[in-house]
Write a protein that holds these residues in place. Structure first.
Motif, PDB file in Angstrom:
ATOM      1  N   ALA A 112      20.392  37.345  32.442  1.00 43.77           N
ATOM      2  CA  ALA A 112      19.905  36.404  31.435  1.00 43.77           C
ATOM      3  C   ALA A 112      20.494  35.011  31.649  1.00 43.77           C
ATOM      4  N   LEU A 113      21.766  34.963  32.014  1.00 44.76           N
ATOM      5  CA  LEU A 113      22.420  33.669  32.224  1.00 44.76           C
ATOM      6  C   LEU A 113      21.800  32.926  33.397  1.00 44.76           C
ATOM      7  N   LEU A 114      21.656  33.602  34.515  1.00 40.35           N
ATOM      8  CA  LEU A 114      21.119  32.947  35.707  1.00 40.35           C
ATOM      9  C   LEU A 114      19.653  32.557  35.519  1.00 40.35           C
ATOM     10  N   THR A 115      18.877  33.442  34.877  1.00 37.78           N
ATOM     11  CA  THR A 115      17.466  33.117  34.623  1.00 37.78           C
ATOM     12  C   THR A 115      17.337  31.908  33.700  1.00 37.78           C
ATOM     13  N   GLY A 116      18.146  31.885  32.619  1.00 43.23           N
ATOM     14  CA  GLY A 116      18.093  30.766  31.679  1.00 43.23           C
ATOM     15  C   GLY A 116      18.523  29.460  32.311  1.00 43.23           C
ATOM     16  N   ILE A 117      19.566  29.509  33.139  1.00 43.87           N
ATOM     17  CA  ILE A 117      20.032  28.300  33.827  1.00 43.87           C
ATOM     18  C   ILE A 117      18.953  27.756  34.752  1.00 43.87           C
ATOM     19  N   LYS A 146      30.629  32.542  38.842  1.00 40.72           N
ATOM     20  CA  LYS A 146      30.518  32.110  40.236  1.00 40.72           C
ATOM     21  C   LYS A 146      29.056  32.005  40.659  1.00 40.72           C
ATOM     22  N   ALA A 147      28.225  32.950  40.209  1.00 38.56           N
ATOM     23  CA  ALA A 147      26.801  32.901  40.543  1.00 38.56           C
ATOM     24  C   ALA A 147      26.156  31.666  39.931  1.00 38.56           C
ATOM     25  N   ALA A 148      26.557  31.321  38.700  1.00 40.41           N
ATOM     26  CA  ALA A 148      26.004  30.131  38.050  1.00 40.41           C
ATOM     27  C   ALA A 148      26.421  28.865  38.786  1.00 40.41           C
ATOM     28  N   ARG A 149      27.631  28.848  39.292  1.00 40.88           N
ATOM     29  CA  ARG A 149      28.102  27.673  40.037  1.00 40.88           C
ATOM     30  C   ARG A 149      27.266  27.439  41.286  1.00 40.88           C
ATOM     31  N   LEU A 150      26.777  28.512  41.883  1.00 40.56           N
ATOM     32  CA  LEU A 150      25.925  28.360  43.063  1.00 40.56           C
ATOM     33  C   LEU A 150      24.612  27.652  42.724  1.00 40.56           C
ATOM     34  N   THR A 175      28.051  24.025  35.767  1.00 43.48           N
ATOM     35  CA  THR A 175      29.455  24.177  35.392  1.00 43.48           C
ATOM     36  C   THR A 175      29.561  25.250  34.323  1.00 43.48           C
ATOM     37  N   VAL A 176      30.437  26.209  34.540  1.00 43.87           N
ATOM     38  CA  VAL A 176      30.591  27.327  33.606  1.00 43.87           C
ATOM     39  C   VAL A 176      31.869  27.130  32.804  1.00 43.87           C
ATOM     40  N   VAL A 225      44.799  37.511  34.614  1.00 50.28           N
ATOM     41  CA  VAL A 225      45.910  37.387  35.570  1.00 50.28           C
ATOM     42  C   VAL A 225      46.122  38.702  36.302  1.00 50.28           C
ATOM     43  N   GLY A 226      46.014  39.811  35.551  1.00 46.22           N
ATOM     44  CA  GLY A 226      46.244  41.131  36.147  1.00 46.22           C
ATOM     45  C   GLY A 226      45.289  41.480  37.250  1.00 46.22           C
ATOM     46  N   ILE A 227      44.035  41.024  37.161  1.00 43.83           N
ATOM     47  CA  ILE A 227      43.052  41.335  38.210  1.00 43.83           C
ATOM     48  C   ILE A 227      43.013  40.248  39.283  1.00 43.83           C
ATOM     49  N   GLY A 228      43.879  39.238  39.108  1.00 46.43           N
ATOM     50  CA  GLY A 228      43.912  38.161  40.101  1.00 46.43           C
ATOM     51  C   GLY A 228      42.644  37.350  40.100  1.00 46.43           C
ATOM     52  N   ALA A 229      42.095  37.106  38.901  1.00 47.11           N
ATOM     53  CA  ALA A 229      40.825  36.394  38.800  1.00 47.11           C
ATOM     54  C   ALA A 229      40.961  34.965  39.321  1.00 47.11           C
ATOM     55  N   GLU A 230      40.010  34.570  40.134  1.00 43.12           N
ATOM     56  CA  GLU A 230      39.968  33.211  40.666  1.00 43.12           C
ATOM     57  C   GLU A 230      39.128  32.358  39.720  1.00 43.12           C
ATOM     58  N   LEU A 231      39.814  31.475  38.947  1.00 46.98           N
ATOM     59  CA  LEU A 231      39.142  30.685  37.929  1.00 46.98           C
ATOM     60  C   LEU A 231      38.905  29.241  38.348  1.00 46.98           C
ATOM     61  N   SER A 232      39.134  28.948  39.608  1.00 47.15           N
ATOM     62  CA  SER A 232      38.918  27.574  40.050  1.00 47.15           C
ATOM     63  C   SER A 232      37.449  27.211  39.901  1.00 47.15           C
ATOM     64  N   GLY A 233      37.205  26.042  39.295  1.00 45.60           N
ATOM     65  CA  GLY A 233      35.844  25.601  39.067  1.00 45.60           C
ATOM     66  C   GLY A 233      35.281  26.106  37.760  1.00 45.60           C
ATOM     67  N   ILE A 234      36.038  26.942  37.009  1.00 44.38           N
ATOM     68  CA  ILE A 234      35.604  27.456  35.719  1.00 44.38           C
ATOM     69  C   ILE A 234      36.496  26.859  34.638  1.00 44.38           C
ATOM     70  N   GLU A 235      35.904  26.132  33.703  1.00 39.62           N
ATOM     71  CA  GLU A 235      36.671  25.532  32.624  1.00 39.62           C
ATOM     72  C   GLU A 235      36.862  26.539  31.495  1.00 39.62           C
ATOM     73  N   THR A 236      37.985  26.411  30.811  1.00 40.82           N
ATOM     74  CA  THR A 236      38.276  27.322  29.705  1.00 40.82           C
ATOM     75  C   THR A 236      38.674  26.520  28.468  1.00 40.82           C
ATOM     76  N   TYR A 237      38.225  27.029  27.300  1.00 39.51           N
ATOM     77  CA  TYR A 237      38.581  26.419  26.023  1.00 39.51           C
ATOM     78  C   TYR A 237      38.871  27.533  25.034  1.00 39.51           C
ATOM     79  N   GLY A 238      39.720  27.180  24.052  1.00 40.27           N
ATOM     80  CA  GLY A 238      40.081  28.182  23.066  1.00 40.27           C
ATOM     81  C   GLY A 238      38.963  28.526  22.119  1.00 40.27           C
ATOM     82  N   THR A 239      38.138  27.532  21.769  1.00 45.15           N
ATOM     83  CA  THR A 239      37.059  27.769  20.797  1.00 45.15           C
ATOM     84  C   THR A 239      35.726  27.270  21.345  1.00 45.15           C
ATOM     85  N   LEU A 240      34.675  27.823  20.789  1.00 42.64           N
ATOM     86  CA  LEU A 240      33.335  27.412  21.176  1.00 42.64           C
ATOM     87  C   LEU A 240      33.072  25.970  20.739  1.00 42.64           C
TER      88      LEU A 240
END
Length: 281
Positions: free
Chosen positions: A194-199, A230-234, A238-239, A253-268
């Motif tokens: 749904a995300l990729l189709t909508g984008i 990551k798919a959306a970034r392609l 910007t995600v 952190v536990g799964i070693g997620a690569e968050l480079s290029g992904i912005e994060t915020y506490g609230t919507l």
């Protein structure tokens, strides 16, 4: 009255009784023929081997072949093997158990498929009365209802998918997908689709994934969100991830997620405000 006269009277009485019985038999025969003429079922008598012994003159157009080509032959001689096996099996079961049996089967009659409900009743001398009722119209209605039911289920599933993966446009450049409830592997795939189709359809510049309403973000959910981002970034989008709680941070952190290029915020709200300010600048 002489003895001869008595014998004559007795013979006359006997002849009259026989005449009345003949009249009754004739009336019964006429009545039976009327009953049979009014029936729309295939009626026949068969034996243990499935041999056609008698065929009533009812609905000849529903017979697989003309009655004179059936009498004396077995069901296996005439009908397709699968149908013949089912019918003969029920014939023998009716005779063995002395119980009424029934089955549904279809035959090609006159170039079209006809469905029948066969009822088999045991008779004396190892015979079975077989009554085949044409239920084609009922089957057609059932099939139509089944198709309608499947269509309703597909429509409901699509509507549910939209509810589970809502993509809300903020403006021409920004879309938001607020996720609420449990996210399993199936829903995670729907989120990505749904995300990729909508984008792609809206050519959004920013896509905000809000996970505030997801009670449990485990390794599966976190990995799915990262893959979707990551798919959306392609696609040049910007995600932004919002609603990241402390336990979610530990999972990432536990799964070693690569968050480079992904912005994060506490609230919507803060993510939307930031995206809107950049959109207007």
């Amino acid at each position: 009255m002489t003895e001869g006269d008595s014998r004559l009277l007795a013979m006359a009485a006997e002849i009259e009784a026989l005449r009345r019985r003949a009249d009754e038999l004739e009336r019964s025969e006429i009545e039976l023929k009327s009953y049979l003429a009014a029936m729309n079922d295939v009626i026949l008598v068969t034996d243990w081997e499935g041999r056609y012994l008698k065929i009533a003159p009812t609905s000849p157009e529903l017979l697989y072949k003309p009655s004179d080509e059936l009498l004396g032959k077995t069901i296996h001689d005439v009908l397709p093997a699968k149908v013949a096996d089912e019918i003969v099996s029920n014939v023998r079961c009716a005779l063995e158990t002395q119980q009424v049996m029934s089955l549904e089967y279809s035959l090609d009659i006159g170039g079209s498929e006809r469905w029948f409900l066969g009822t088999l009743s045991p008779m004396p001398e190892g015979r079975v009365l077989f009554v085949g009722r044409d239920i084609t119209e009922r089957k057609q209605i059932e099939d139509a209802l089944l198709l309608k039911q499947r269509e309703i289920i597909r429509t409901q599933a699509a509507a549910l998918a939209e509810l589970l993966t809502p993509l809300i446009p903020i403006n021409d450049e920004i879309v938001v997908m607020p996720l609420i409830g449990i996210v399993d592997s199936d829903r995670a795939q729907k989120v990505m689709d749904a995300l990729l189709t909508g984008i792609a359809e809206r050519r959004a510049r920013v896509a905000i994934l809000d996970i505030t309403g997801v009670p449990l973000v485990d390794t599966l959910v976190a990995s799915s969100l990262i893959r979707a981002a990551k798919a959306a970034r392609l696609l040049g989008t910007t995600v932004v991830l919002t609603g990241i709680r402390p336990e979610v941070s530990r999972t990432l952190v536990g799964i070693g997620a690569e968050l480079s290029g992904i912005e994060t915020y506490g609230t919507l709200q803060s993510a939307i405000a930031h995206a809107m300010s950049e959109s207007m600048s």
